[in-house]
Design a protein around this motif. Structure first.
Motif, PDB file in Angstrom:
ATOM      1  N   MET A   1      47.544 -62.374 -20.064  1.00 55.59           N
ATOM      2  CA  MET A   1      47.416 -61.683 -18.788  1.00 55.59           C
ATOM      3  C   MET A   1      46.906 -60.269 -19.029  1.00 55.59           C
ATOM      4  O   MET A   1      47.281 -59.614 -19.995  1.00 55.59           O
ATOM      5  CB  MET A   1      48.769 -61.648 -18.089  1.00 55.59           C
ATOM      6  N   SER A   2      46.087 -59.794 -18.126  1.00 56.26           N
ATOM      7  CA  SER A   2      45.550 -58.442 -18.209  1.00 56.26           C
ATOM      8  C   SER A   2      46.126 -57.589 -17.089  1.00 56.26           C
ATOM      9  O   SER A   2      46.470 -58.089 -16.025  1.00 56.26           O
ATOM     10  CB  SER A   2      44.024 -58.467 -18.098  1.00 56.26           C
ATOM     11  N   THR A   3      46.196 -56.287 -17.350  1.00 51.08           N
ATOM     12  CA  THR A   3      46.733 -55.321 -16.402  1.00 51.08           C
ATOM     13  C   THR A   3      45.675 -54.262 -16.123  1.00 51.08           C
ATOM     14  O   THR A   3      44.967 -53.852 -17.043  1.00 51.08           O
ATOM     15  CB  THR A   3      47.972 -54.629 -17.015  1.00 51.08           C
ATOM     16  N   LEU A   4      45.591 -53.812 -14.884  1.00 54.16           N
ATOM     17  CA  LEU A   4      44.677 -52.720 -14.578  1.00 54.16           C
ATOM     18  C   LEU A   4      45.048 -51.519 -15.432  1.00 54.16           C
ATOM     19  O   LEU A   4      46.204 -51.100 -15.470  1.00 54.16           O
ATOM     20  CB  LEU A   4      44.752 -52.330 -13.098  1.00 54.16           C
ATOM     21  N   ASP A   5      44.069 -50.967 -16.138  1.00 52.77           N
ATOM     22  CA  ASP A   5      44.294 -49.779 -16.951  1.00 52.77           C
ATOM     23  C   ASP A   5      43.814 -48.547 -16.203  1.00 52.77           C
ATOM     24  O   ASP A   5      44.584 -47.638 -15.946  1.00 52.77           O
ATOM     25  CB  ASP A   5      43.572 -49.888 -18.292  1.00 52.77           C
ATOM     26  N   HIS A   6      42.514 -48.534 -15.869  1.00 54.34           N
ATOM     27  CA  HIS A   6      42.022 -47.367 -15.134  1.00 54.34           C
ATOM     28  C   HIS A   6      40.716 -47.636 -14.405  1.00 54.34           C
ATOM     29  O   HIS A   6      40.005 -48.583 -14.700  1.00 54.34           O
ATOM     30  CB  HIS A   6      41.887 -46.149 -16.048  1.00 54.34           C
ATOM     31  N   LEU A   7      40.451 -46.770 -13.436  1.00 55.08           N
ATOM     32  CA  LEU A   7      39.194 -46.729 -12.700  1.00 55.08           C
ATOM     33  C   LEU A   7      38.399 -45.549 -13.231  1.00 55.08           C
ATOM     34  O   LEU A   7      38.978 -44.512 -13.562  1.00 55.08           O
ATOM     35  CB  LEU A   7      39.445 -46.528 -11.201  1.00 55.08           C
ATOM     36  N   VAL A   8      37.087 -45.691 -13.291  1.00 54.01           N
ATOM     37  CA  VAL A   8      36.223 -44.627 -13.805  1.00 54.01           C
ATOM     38  C   VAL A   8      35.381 -44.078 -12.653  1.00 54.01           C
ATOM     39  O   VAL A   8      34.561 -44.795 -12.078  1.00 54.01           O
ATOM     40  CB  VAL A   8      35.297 -45.141 -14.928  1.00 54.01           C
ATOM     41  N   TYR A   9      35.604 -42.812 -12.337  1.00 54.61           N
ATOM     42  CA  TYR A   9      34.876 -42.110 -11.279  1.00 54.61           C
ATOM     43  C   TYR A   9      33.937 -41.129 -11.970  1.00 54.61           C
ATOM     44  O   TYR A   9      34.381 -40.140 -12.559  1.00 54.61           O
ATOM     45  CB  TYR A   9      35.883 -41.392 -10.384  1.00 54.61           C
ATOM     46  N   ALA A  10      32.642 -41.442 -11.954  1.00 53.77           N
ATOM     47  CA  ALA A  10      31.648 -40.628 -12.647  1.00 53.77           C
ATOM     48  C   ALA A  10      31.115 -39.546 -11.710  1.00 53.77           C
ATOM     49  O   ALA A  10      30.838 -39.810 -10.541  1.00 53.77           O
ATOM     50  CB  ALA A  10      30.504 -41.510 -13.138  1.00 53.77           C
ATOM     51  N   VAL A  11      30.993 -38.346 -12.256  1.00 51.94           N
ATOM     52  CA  VAL A  11      30.501 -37.210 -11.472  1.00 51.94           C
ATOM     53  C   VAL A  11      29.406 -36.486 -12.259  1.00 51.94           C
ATOM     54  O   VAL A  11      29.488 -36.377 -13.478  1.00 51.94           O
ATOM     55  CB  VAL A  11      31.643 -36.233 -11.100  1.00 51.94           C
TER      56      VAL A  11
END
Length: 162
Positions: A1-11
């Motif tokens: 099973m996988s778990t959400l680690d992070h979202l990447v918001y590029a600026v």
């Protein structure tokens, strides 16, 4: 099973992007540090071990235009990627390839936190680092280098220092 680690918001401009995020949300991102390759980040905890990474060209590197997440040509902030943390990254890559999808090779990466601590992890990287895809990349935190996922984030969702 996988778990959400992070979202990447590029600026396109890291300090401007962080200031705009803080103004719009009322939450102050925590400085994450600099990566080899000309990027740096700030982080916001989302609870349950997940976080938002705000990434952009490292402001301390004059003229930095890294390819990662399309930063070299980015003109406006964008949600560029997301990462999941599988139990076994190597087994997950093998299973994906057997099913006909290649998530990319598992490669080591690192960054230094502002206090000088080195964080190390492994993640899947595709041939084109500028490509933005709806499929997540995989990440495996090197427990020996940071104890677990970046634990300094558990409080940042509140927007204040511990």
């Amino acid at each position: 099973m996988s778990t959400l680690d992070h979202l990447v918001y590029a600026v396109p401009d890291l300090l401007e992007g962080v200031a705009e995020f803080a103004e719009r949300t009322g939450m102050t991102p925590v400085e994450g540090g600099a990566h080899p390759g000309g990027t740096a980040n700030f982080l916001v905890g989302l609870g349950e071990g997940a976080y938002l990474e705000i990434i952009g060209p490292d402001p301390s590197v004059a003229g930095a235009r890294p390819r990662a997440f399309g930063l070299e040509s980015l003109t406006a902030p964008a949600l560029a990627a997301w990462a999941v943390r599988p139990v076994d990254i190597d087994a997950t890559v093998r299973q994906a390839r057997q099913a006909g999808y290649d998530p990319g090779d598992v490669q080591p990466l690192s960054r230094r936190k502002p206090d000088g601590t080195l964080l190390e992890w492994r993640l899947t990287r595709r041939d084109d680092p500028a490509g933005v895809r709806p499929v997540p990349f995989l990440i495996d935190w090197n427990v020996g280098s940071c104890g677990k996922w970046p634990s300094d984030l558990r409080w940042s969702v509140m927007g204040s220092d511990p």
